[in-house]
Design a protein around this motif. Structure first.
Motif, PDB file in Angstrom:
ATOM      1  N   TYR A  81      42.830 -63.467  59.166  1.00 16.61           N
ATOM      2  CA  TYR A  81      42.977 -64.007  57.861  1.00 16.61           C
ATOM      3  C   TYR A  81      44.507 -63.360  57.184  1.00 16.61           C
ATOM      4  N   LEU A  82      44.554 -62.208  57.185  1.00 12.89           N
ATOM      5  CA  LEU A  82      45.716 -61.616  56.602  1.00 12.89           C
ATOM      6  C   LEU A  82      46.946 -62.065  57.147  1.00 12.89           C
ATOM      7  N   GLY A  83      47.005 -62.625  58.530  1.00  8.36           N
ATOM      8  CA  GLY A  83      48.302 -63.121  59.184  1.00  8.36           C
ATOM      9  C   GLY A  83      48.815 -61.884  60.155  1.00  8.36           C
ATOM     10  N   PHE A  84      47.819 -60.738  60.322  1.00  5.85           N
ATOM     11  CA  PHE A  84      48.391 -59.791  61.211  1.00  5.85           C
ATOM     12  C   PHE A  84      47.914 -60.233  62.692  1.00  5.85           C
ATOM     13  N   GLY A  85      48.822 -60.685  63.420  1.00  3.94           N
ATOM     14  CA  GLY A  85      48.530 -61.287  64.676  1.00  3.94           C
ATOM     15  C   GLY A  85      48.507 -59.946  65.666  1.00  3.94           C
ATOM     16  N   ALA A  86      49.424 -59.533  65.725  1.00  4.44           N
ATOM     17  CA  ALA A  86      49.662 -58.195  66.704  1.00  4.44           C
ATOM     18  C   ALA A  86      48.596 -57.322  66.517  1.00  4.44           C
ATOM     19  N   GLU A  87      48.046 -56.984  65.229  1.00  5.96           N
ATOM     20  CA  GLU A  87      47.138 -56.021  64.974  1.00  5.96           C
ATOM     21  C   GLU A  87      45.626 -56.560  65.689  1.00  5.96           C
ATOM     22  N   ALA A  88      45.487 -57.699  65.182  1.00  2.00           N
ATOM     23  CA  ALA A  88      44.169 -58.606  65.853  1.00  2.00           C
ATOM     24  C   ALA A  88      44.025 -58.661  67.461  1.00  2.00           C
ATOM     25  N   ARG A  89      45.398 -58.806  68.008  1.00  3.04           N
ATOM     26  CA  ARG A  89      45.447 -59.075  69.389  1.00  3.04           C
ATOM     27  C   ARG A  89      45.121 -57.693  70.171  1.00  3.04           C
ATOM     28  N   GLN A  90      45.619 -56.274  69.412  1.00  2.00           N
ATOM     29  CA  GLN A  90      45.153 -55.147  69.981  1.00  2.00           C
ATOM     30  C   GLN A  90      43.688 -55.018  69.769  1.00  2.00           C
ATOM     31  N   VAL A  91      43.072 -55.260  68.795  1.00  2.00           N
ATOM     32  CA  VAL A  91      41.765 -55.079  68.482  1.00  2.00           C
ATOM     33  C   VAL A  91      40.917 -55.910  69.656  1.00  2.00           C
ATOM     34  N   VAL A  92      41.371 -57.162  69.895  1.00  2.23           N
ATOM     35  CA  VAL A  92      40.771 -57.864  71.120  1.00  2.23           C
ATOM     36  C   VAL A  92      41.041 -57.258  72.454  1.00  2.23           C
ATOM     37  N   ASP A  93      42.290 -56.938  72.620  1.00  2.00           N
ATOM     38  CA  ASP A  93      42.316 -56.298  74.013  1.00  2.00           C
ATOM     39  C   ASP A  93      41.520 -54.942  74.216  1.00  2.00           C
ATOM     40  N   ARG A  94      41.281 -54.319  73.202  1.00  2.00           N
ATOM     41  CA  ARG A  94      40.705 -52.946  73.299  1.00  2.00           C
ATOM     42  C   ARG A  94      39.115 -52.990  73.267  1.00  2.00           C
ATOM     43  N   PHE A  95      38.660 -53.924  72.436  1.00  2.00           N
ATOM     44  CA  PHE A  95      37.169 -53.878  72.190  1.00  2.00           C
ATOM     45  C   PHE A  95      36.476 -55.291  72.788  1.00  2.00           C
ATOM     46  N   LEU A  96      37.159 -56.551  72.824  1.00  2.00           N
ATOM     47  CA  LEU A  96      36.546 -57.741  72.744  1.00  2.00           C
ATOM     48  C   LEU A  96      36.774 -58.221  74.276  1.00  2.00           C
ATOM     49  N   THR A  97      37.300 -57.621  75.463  1.00  2.00           N
ATOM     50  CA  THR A  97      37.869 -57.972  76.438  1.00  2.00           C
ATOM     51  C   THR A  97      36.562 -58.398  77.278  1.00  2.00           C
ATOM     52  N   GLY A  98      36.548 -59.688  77.681  1.00  2.00           N
ATOM     53  CA  GLY A  98      35.501 -60.136  78.452  1.00  2.00           C
ATOM     54  C   GLY A  98      34.406 -61.050  77.690  1.00  2.00           C
ATOM     55  N   THR A  99      34.627 -60.951  76.380  1.00  2.00           N
ATOM     56  CA  THR A  99      33.612 -61.725  75.452  1.00  2.00           C
ATOM     57  C   THR A  99      34.069 -63.214  75.434  1.00  2.00           C
ATOM     58  N   PRO A 100      33.187 -64.099  74.862  1.00  2.00           N
ATOM     59  CA  PRO A 100      33.754 -65.615  75.163  1.00  2.00           C
ATOM     60  C   PRO A 100      34.744 -65.960  74.219  1.00  2.00           C
ATOM     61  N   GLN A 101      34.779 -65.324  72.979  1.00  6.45           N
ATOM     62  CA  GLN A 101      35.771 -65.558  72.205  1.00  6.45           C
ATOM     63  C   GLN A 101      37.043 -64.857  72.249  1.00  6.45           C
ATOM     64  N   ALA A 102      37.196 -63.957  73.034  1.00  3.51           N
ATOM     65  CA  ALA A 102      38.334 -63.158  73.252  1.00  3.51           C
ATOM     66  C   ALA A 102      39.726 -63.969  73.487  1.00  3.51           C
ATOM     67  N   ASP A 103      39.530 -64.899  74.331  1.00  6.11           N
ATOM     68  CA  ASP A 103      40.783 -65.794  74.595  1.00  6.11           C
ATOM     69  C   ASP A 103      41.334 -66.874  73.405  1.00  6.11           C
ATOM     70  N   SER A 137      45.558 -78.182  53.518  1.00 10.11           N
ATOM     71  CA  SER A 137      45.169 -78.135  52.157  1.00 10.11           C
ATOM     72  C   SER A 137      44.116 -76.928  51.968  1.00 10.11           C
ATOM     73  N   ASP A 138      43.173 -76.596  52.730  1.00  8.42           N
ATOM     74  CA  ASP A 138      42.381 -75.359  52.867  1.00  8.42           C
ATOM     75  C   ASP A 138      42.695 -74.136  53.227  1.00  8.42           C
ATOM     76  N   LEU A 139      43.570 -74.120  53.752  1.00  9.36           N
ATOM     77  CA  LEU A 139      44.282 -72.746  54.037  1.00  9.36           C
ATOM     78  C   LEU A 139      44.491 -71.775  52.812  1.00  9.36           C
ATOM     79  N   PRO A 140      44.242 -70.660  52.883  1.00 11.23           N
ATOM     80  CA  PRO A 140      44.932 -69.744  51.631  1.00 11.23           C
ATOM     81  C   PRO A 140      46.390 -69.700  51.568  1.00 11.23           C
ATOM     82  N   LEU A 141      46.889 -69.517  50.450  1.00 11.25           N
ATOM     83  CA  LEU A 141      48.235 -69.967  50.055  1.00 11.25           C
ATOM     84  C   LEU A 141      49.121 -69.118  50.995  1.00 11.25           C
ATOM     85  N   HIS A 142      48.754 -67.733  51.230  1.00 10.18           N
ATOM     86  CA  HIS A 142      49.610 -67.138  52.174  1.00 10.18           C
ATOM     87  C   HIS A 142      49.616 -67.458  53.523  1.00 10.18           C
ATOM     88  N   LEU A 143      48.775 -68.092  54.118  1.00 15.64           N
ATOM     89  CA  LEU A 143      48.597 -68.726  55.295  1.00 15.64           C
ATOM     90  C   LEU A 143      49.225 -70.048  55.247  1.00 15.64           C
TER      91      LEU A 143
END
Length: 804
Positions: free
Chosen positions: A338-360, A417-423
């Motif tokens: 939501y805040l636009g931090f893609g690299a940080e989100a990707r690290q959390v996915v690779d560390r804790f959500l690997t193998g979950t249906p939503q990981a990809d 139009s629905d996205l928050p202004l920063h995104l």
């Protein structure tokens, strides 16, 4: 107070045009069937509607104020039997349907955008919701209108009950009729006072049999209608779901309403044929669509500050004994995204959500956020035609398709139009740039408008987008309606603002600025060229570097530095071209070739063309440019090189003539004559005459020269033939006089018996022949630049002519 009122009036007056431009005109389409007449309204935006009776027949009320109906072609396909007249009451938003028949009206929504109204023969069905007065002033014997619900066209992103939105034959109870007992739930009906409401609680022993009989009747009627449609070419089996190569697929209960029939058939109705192509077009996706609700966390404003969102999610990440909490990890990923931090989100996915249906899917969204080149976005592949917010992210992640359906366009606009202004500031300009590169100018401008409506400075990426839109002629960006010199100048002004900053978009602005200047035929200033060369050195081996090489080549060519221009083209060729966009290198190479042919000096032109590395330049540019290069080489006297540059050109007349001239210059007359086969016209006759003259067939060459209208070829062929008659016909005055007086079969000789008369006649003949010969020599001397026999030699300065 008066000043405030005047100010409010001015504001309202200034906003009125913009409101007017948002009005939608919907064309009313029609179709005639055996037992009913149909009206269809293809609407671009959802609207509430109501249908009921009026004094003159029936009425359809649309609650949206900015809508207008076009009735000009409403009666093109239907007679005025059931529906006598149609009238649009713009003030009340009501379509008045004049009908004087034993019929009733029904209405429903087809798909998400088509409102259908049917005027059906026969009495009013018991309990229909449309047998009420549209306005309270009309007297009726039906049930009170207060109990009649108003049907509402739901938003595309919200479907409360998918099964209830389907037609009756596709609902769950009907689809599973062979698997369990069929129970047809009849809704409560509104009844007229004189009729008894059937006792729905009473059950008979034949209830199931009656239901199955009703289903059989519906099936029989449906098969008859399908047969009629098939005979008319409106429906055909789908080979993929025909059942010949496996089990037939059936829609399940979660299938959303679709404007097209089921998967087992491909059908085209009259409404489909009249619907604009962009509503029906679009890439058919075989990938299952992600639910639109999955992306809601990206548009819903959180209740806490950003730092609190991250802190709370991180604190909940690990449970007792440091066991990872999957739910908390997913919350942290969503907060980062939501805040636009893609690299940080990707690290959390690779560390804790690997193998979950939503990981990809999370990983793909994170890569889209960071705009990482060649990053994995496979979870969003094939989703560009899906409904809801997923279409927006799919277009960001994947190449833009050539065509986009109206549903996809609406979904992308709504998501922007629905996205928050920063995104919105971060993502919308990037997607709009991709859409512009693929020719979707109107959708790119609509995305720009979604950002322009927000207050504040939207950054240099937004200014870059404005420059791109101005270049294609967008009025709101400063263009004049179409690509032109004025539009490019407006775009250059915006690009200069960005290029002078230290923002990340400054190199791209400089690149586009150089490109636009070269398009106008203007050499960029030296400091701009030097800045671009410095950026090439700083961003070595990147896509930006390659684009700078391509942009600088035409600029150097305009400045006459062709060696540098081709050097930059060679460096761009050695780098990997983009896979998702059109490569600009061929256009730049062709631009350099055009400038080389038109502006380079003879020495500079030949220096480039005789470079072994440029021997194939004719194959690297367009056919027109290659032909221009060959024509200039031929004019400079290099037929062999001209033929090498033109031998690959297609068999068009102009290209064939150039190749033939090159063959003639090389002395290949027989091959040149064969190459003229099939060509007609003055130019082909002239070339044939020259070839025949070169082969010694001067009399034929003389005839073809006259046919082609080329007197010079005819004269030269006649003189070369030696035929006095042809020379007298086409030759010059000197040639004709010489042929008549000098080229006689018997030269003049002295008479056997000397006499004064014979001597005088002989001298006269000799004098005539000598005069004809001197006239011919004088004529030929003027053509060749030599001095005639009776002309004085030119005197050098300081010398004197000899005495006569």
């Amino acid at each position: 107070m008066k000043r405030l009122a005047r100010f409010a009036a001015v504001v309202v007056a200034s906003l009125a045009p913009s409101f007017a431009t948002m009005a939608e005109t919907v064309r009313v389409q029609s179709g005639e069937h055996g037992t009913f007449s149909r009206l269809a309204l293809v609407m671009g935006e959802p609207t509430d509607w109501d249908l009921g009776r009026m004094d003159t027949g029936f009425g359809l009320r649309l609650t949206r104020e900015n809508i207008t109906l076009d009735l000009q072609r409403a009666f093109d396909l239907i007679p005025r039997t059931r529906i006598q007249d149609l009238r649009w009451n713009n003030a009340e938003g009501v379509l008045e349907i004049t009908a004087d028949c034993d019929c009733h009206v029904t209405g429903f929504i087809l798909g998400n955008s088509i409102l259908v109204v049917d005027v059906v023969d026969g009495p009013v069905p018991q309990g229909t919701r449309f047998d009420t007065a549209l306005f309270g002033s009309e007297t009726t014997t039906s049930a009170p209108a207060a109990t009649t619900p108003v049907l509402k066209l739901e938003s595309k992103r919200t479907v409360t009950d998918p099964d209830s939105a389907l037609p009756p034959l596709l609902q769950k109870t009907m689809r599973n009729r062979y698997d369990r007992q069929v129970e047809i739930d009849r809704p409560a009906r509104l009844t007229k006072p004189k009729m008894q409401r059937p006792d729905t609680t009473a059950q008979t022993t034949f209830a199931e049999s009656t239901a199955r009989q009703r289903v059989s009747e519906i099936e029989a009627e449906l098969l008859k209608q399908l047969s009629r449609a098939g005979a008319q070419g409106m429906i055909q089996p789908s080979a993929e779901f025909s059942g010949t190569s496996g089990p037939t697929l059936q829609p399940d209960a979660s299938t959303l309403p679709n404007p097209h029939p089921g998967a087992n058939v491909d059908a085209v109705t009259g409404v489909d044929r009249a619907t604009p192509p962009d509503i029906r077009s679009g890439t058919v996706e075989t990938t299952r669509c992600h639910p639109s609700g999955f992306f809601e966390f990206l548009v819903i404003e959180p209740k806490t500050d950003p730092h609190e969102m991250i802190a709370t999610a991180r604190q909940s990440l690990l449970r007792e004994f440091d066991a990872p909490n999957t739910k908390a990890a997913e919350d942290l990923v969503r907060a980062y995204l939501y805040l636009g931090f893609g690299a940080e989100a990707r690290q959390v996915v690779d560390r804790f959500l690997t193998g979950t249906p939503q990981a990809d899917l999370y990983r793909s969204i994170a890569n889209v956020m960071d705009d990482t080149p060649n990053a994995e976005t496979g979870a969003l592949a094939g989703q560009s035609s899906c409904p809801g917010q997923v279409a927006f992210w799919a277009l960001l992640a994947q190449p833009i398709p050539e065509t986009l359906s109206l549903n996809a366009r609406d979904s992308v606009r709504a998501t922007a139009s629905d996205l928050p202004l920063h995104l919105r500031r971060w993502l919308v300009p990037r997607l709009a740039q991709k859409l512009l590169a693929c020719g979707h100018d109107d959708l790119a401008a609509a995305l720009r408008d979604a950002l322009r409506r927000a207050e504040g400075d939207h950054g240099t990426s937004y200014t870059l987008l404005q420059a791109k839109l101005a270049e294609v002629g967008d009025y709101a960006a400063g263009g004049d309606g179409h690509p032109s010199k004025a539009s490019r100048l407006a775009a250059e002004g915006l690009l200069e603002e960005v290029a002078d900053t230290n923002d990340a978009e400054a190199p791209q602005a400089l690149l586009d600025l150089i490109r636009l200047e070269t398009v106008r035929g203007v050499v960029p200033p030296p400091d701009r060229i030097n800045h671009a060369e410095a950026l090439i050195f700083e961003h070595d081996d990147t896509r930006l570097t390659r684009n700078f090489h391509i942009a600088l080549a035409p600029a150097y060519a305009l400045d006459g530095q062709f060696q540098k221009a081709f050097a930059h083209l060679d460096q761009a060729l050695a780098m990997t071209p983009p896979a998702d966009l059109d490569d600009p290198l061929p256009n730049a190479r062709n631009s350099v070739g055009i400038t080389l042919t038109s502006d380079a000096s003879d020495a500079g032109f030949l220096r480039i063309l005789f470079d072994p590395e440029r021997s194939q330049i004719g194959r690297e540019v367009s056919d027109e440019t290659a032909h221009s290069i060959a024509a200039r080489l031929l004019a400079l006297g290099f037929p062999e090189q001209a033929l090498a540059q033109a031998e690959h050109l297609p068999p068009e007349d102009a290209y064939r003539f150039t190749r033939i001239k090159a063959m003639m210059g090389l002395g290949r007359y027989e091959r040149a004559l064969a190459s003229l086969s099939g060509l007609q016209g003055a130019e082909s006759d002239r070339l044939r005459a020259e070839i025949l003259a070169a082969l010694g067939e001067n009399e034929r060459a003389h005839v073809l020269g006259q046919v082609a209208g080329d007197e010079d070829i005819a004269r030269r062929a006649a003189w070369a033939s030696g035929n006095p008659q042809l020379i007298a016909e086409s030759g010059s005055a000197g040639e004709a006089g010489f042929a008549v007086n000098v080229a006689a079969e018997e030269p003049p000789v002295a008479p056997p018996t000397p006499s004064l008369g014979g001597t005088v006649d002989l001298l006269e003949k000799i004098r005539t022949r000598r005069a004809a010969l001197e006239a011919l020599l004088a004529e030929k001397s003027k053509e060749t630049g030599e001095v005639g026999p009776n002309e004085a030699m030119p005197q050098k300065p300081g010398t004197f002519a000899p005495d006569s």
